[in-house]
Write a protein that holds these residues in place. Sequence first.
Motif, PDB file in Angstrom:
ATOM      1  N   UNK A   4       0.894  -1.869  -0.112  1.00  0.00           N
ATOM      2  CA  UNK A   4       0.071   0.023  -0.191  1.00  0.00           C
ATOM      3  C   UNK A   4       1.020   1.205   0.179  1.00  0.00           C
ATOM      4  N   UNK A   5       0.220   2.389  -0.094  1.00  0.00           N
ATOM      5  CA  UNK A   5       0.780   3.568  -0.175  1.00  0.00           C
ATOM      6  C   UNK A   5       0.684   4.607   1.437  1.00  0.00           C
ATOM      7  N   UNK A   6       0.543   5.636   1.553  1.00  0.00           N
ATOM      8  CA  UNK A   6      -0.096   5.923   3.524  1.00  0.00           C
ATOM      9  C   UNK A   6      -1.273   6.385   2.809  1.00  0.00           C
ATOM     10  N   UNK A   7      -2.195   5.614   3.222  1.00  0.00           N
ATOM     11  CA  UNK A   7      -3.778   5.493   2.778  1.00  0.00           C
ATOM     12  C   UNK A   7      -4.247   4.939   3.584  1.00  0.00           C
ATOM     13  N   UNK A   8      -5.742   5.983   4.025  1.00  0.00           N
ATOM     14  CA  UNK A   8      -6.426   5.883   4.677  1.00  0.00           C
ATOM     15  C   UNK A   8      -7.388   4.877   5.064  1.00  0.00           C
ATOM     16  N   UNK A   9      -8.421   4.138   5.537  1.00  0.00           N
ATOM     17  CA  UNK A   9      -8.316   3.336   5.061  1.00  0.00           C
ATOM     18  C   UNK A   9     -10.075   3.617   4.343  1.00  0.00           C
ATOM     19  N   UNK A  10      -9.895   4.197   4.202  1.00  0.00           N
ATOM     20  CA  UNK A  10     -11.132   3.836   2.526  1.00  0.00           C
ATOM     21  C   UNK A  10     -10.586   3.365   1.817  1.00  0.00           C
ATOM     22  N   UNK A  11      -9.530   3.119   1.451  1.00  0.00           N
ATOM     23  CA  UNK A  11      -8.761   2.379   0.651  1.00  0.00           C
ATOM     24  C   UNK A  11      -7.755   0.832   0.808  1.00  0.00           C
ATOM     25  N   UNK A  12      -7.532   1.271   2.251  1.00  0.00           N
ATOM     26  CA  UNK A  12      -7.192  -0.068   3.029  1.00  0.00           C
ATOM     27  C   UNK A  12      -8.035  -0.696   3.017  1.00  0.00           C
ATOM     28  N   UNK A  13      -9.081  -0.614   3.878  1.00  0.00           N
ATOM     29  CA  UNK A  13     -10.116  -1.957   3.435  1.00  0.00           C
ATOM     30  C   UNK A  13     -10.555  -2.448   2.765  1.00  0.00           C
ATOM     31  N   UNK A  14     -10.073  -1.981   1.378  1.00  0.00           N
ATOM     32  CA  UNK A  14     -10.254  -3.089   0.431  1.00  0.00           C
ATOM     33  C   UNK A  14      -9.678  -2.994  -0.464  1.00  0.00           C
ATOM     34  N   UNK A  15      -7.841  -3.052   0.511  1.00  0.00           N
ATOM     35  CA  UNK A  15      -7.125  -3.909  -0.351  1.00  0.00           C
ATOM     36  C   UNK A  15      -7.113  -5.388   1.302  1.00  0.00           C
ATOM     37  N   UNK A  16      -7.651  -4.737   2.963  1.00  0.00           N
ATOM     38  CA  UNK A  16      -7.816  -5.944   3.136  1.00  0.00           C
ATOM     39  C   UNK A  16      -8.162  -6.869   2.460  1.00  0.00           C
ATOM     40  N   UNK A  17      -9.755  -6.636   1.599  1.00  0.00           N
ATOM     41  CA  UNK A  17     -10.333  -7.893   1.240  1.00  0.00           C
ATOM     42  C   UNK A  17      -9.482  -8.738   0.489  1.00  0.00           C
ATOM     43  N   UNK A  18      -8.326  -8.749  -0.600  1.00  0.00           N
ATOM     44  CA  UNK A  18      -7.443  -9.700  -0.951  1.00  0.00           C
ATOM     45  C   UNK A  18      -7.128 -10.289  -0.211  1.00  0.00           C
ATOM     46  N   UNK A  19      -6.832 -10.126   0.901  1.00  0.00           N
ATOM     47  CA  UNK A  19      -6.217 -10.549   2.033  1.00  0.00           C
ATOM     48  C   UNK A  19      -5.958 -12.691   1.399  1.00  0.00           C
ATOM     49  N   UNK A  42      -3.142   2.955   7.312  1.00  0.00           N
ATOM     50  CA  UNK A  42      -3.623   3.620   7.350  1.00  0.00           C
ATOM     51  C   UNK A  42      -3.053   3.714   9.417  1.00  0.00           C
ATOM     52  N   UNK A  43      -2.399   2.608   9.868  1.00  0.00           N
ATOM     53  CA  UNK A  43      -1.499   2.574  10.578  1.00  0.00           C
ATOM     54  C   UNK A  43      -1.061   3.603  11.157  1.00  0.00           C
ATOM     55  N   UNK A  44       0.463   4.086   9.581  1.00  0.00           N
ATOM     56  CA  UNK A  44       0.896   5.309  10.544  1.00  0.00           C
ATOM     57  C   UNK A  44       0.204   6.580  10.313  1.00  0.00           C
ATOM     58  N   UNK A  45      -1.312   7.177  10.035  1.00  0.00           N
ATOM     59  CA  UNK A  45      -2.119   8.101  10.353  1.00  0.00           C
ATOM     60  C   UNK A  45      -1.872   8.485  11.761  1.00  0.00           C
ATOM     61  N   UNK A  46      -2.155   9.895  12.101  1.00  0.00           N
ATOM     62  CA  UNK A  46      -2.017  10.387  12.958  1.00  0.00           C
ATOM     63  C   UNK A  46      -3.660  10.063  13.483  1.00  0.00           C
TER      64      UNK A  46
END
Length: 348
Positions: free
Chosen positions: A287-302, A313-317
């Motif tokens: 991923x890039x440094x991203x909001x869960x608006x896109x990270x949640x979709x990447x998780x669906x591929x896991x 998203x874990x790197x965001x304040x």
Amino acid sequence: MTLDTEFERVSLPLEDPFTIARGTQSEAENVIVRIADDAGMTGVGGAAPSAHYGETAATVEAVLPELLSVVEAVDDPHAIREIESGMAAAIGDNPAARAAVSIAVHDLAAKRLGVPLHRLWGLDPSTAPATSYTVGLDETERVREKAAAAVEAGYPVLKIKLGTDRDRELIDAVREAAPDARVRVDANEAWTPREAVEKTAWLADRDVEFVEQPVPAEDPEGLRFVHERSALPIAADESCVTLSDVPAIADRCDIANLKLMKTGGLPEARRMIAAARAHGLEVMCGCMIESNASIAAAAQLAPLLDYADIDGSLLLADDPYDGIALPNGEIRLADQDRAGTGARLASE
């Protein structure tokens, strides 16, 4: 049916400045896409553009009206193939922008059916690997502290950014702070082929799992040289951008690393996974440094992956969106209680 579309640009401060071999950032510019139907359901997606691949938040904003006009013209979130092909015809490049729309369309389609996206695809959530947690380049003592903090927070898999004249010192510090962690490293194209081969030897002695993108993507023969002589498996990231790159890297690495912001959407990501498997490669989703608006979709591929690196998203304040729970790095799809990708406003 009538689909309403909108987007907004958001600046997301990072918890700490994040440095890789190419530079440092202290905030992430994302663009959030929302697609709503006339029944009150809304699909959410996010773009996290990278200047390294020729995109910025401004270019995303510039092409989104044309991409969203495709969605409005089709007017059916379940007509995914028609929408995806229409977007590719309208805007051939700009993968992060297309990914944001693709994610939002998939989110809405799954919500309308009342199921999580991975269930719509028929995937087994129990097979999802844990995500790594990334420690960026920093002063050696700070890297030691960050590695120790990540392990203390429960993350058993660390991804360490390298690409300096202190690489050995950094890895030794990580191993002192986290002797039992699974460790991967990412050079972000910073090494020469001979340097990479030499470094894989002592990285193997420090129980590193694999090395990601050791040499520049513009040097495919250098990547082959490293792969043939490396003491560790090699993952291709910057060398693996589109579907056509998969056969080209098949004899130059062991692991293909895809990212939604490179593939341009979820269907293309799944095609790249299938192609990598057909060529005997293992698969990682980054991923890039991203909001869960896109990270949640990447998780669906896991469940389709061997390795996951979806900690953006874990790197965001502060993230305006919640997503899939990642306790101890586990991608808890089985616990997902929301239809679609699982992304929603944190304030809801």
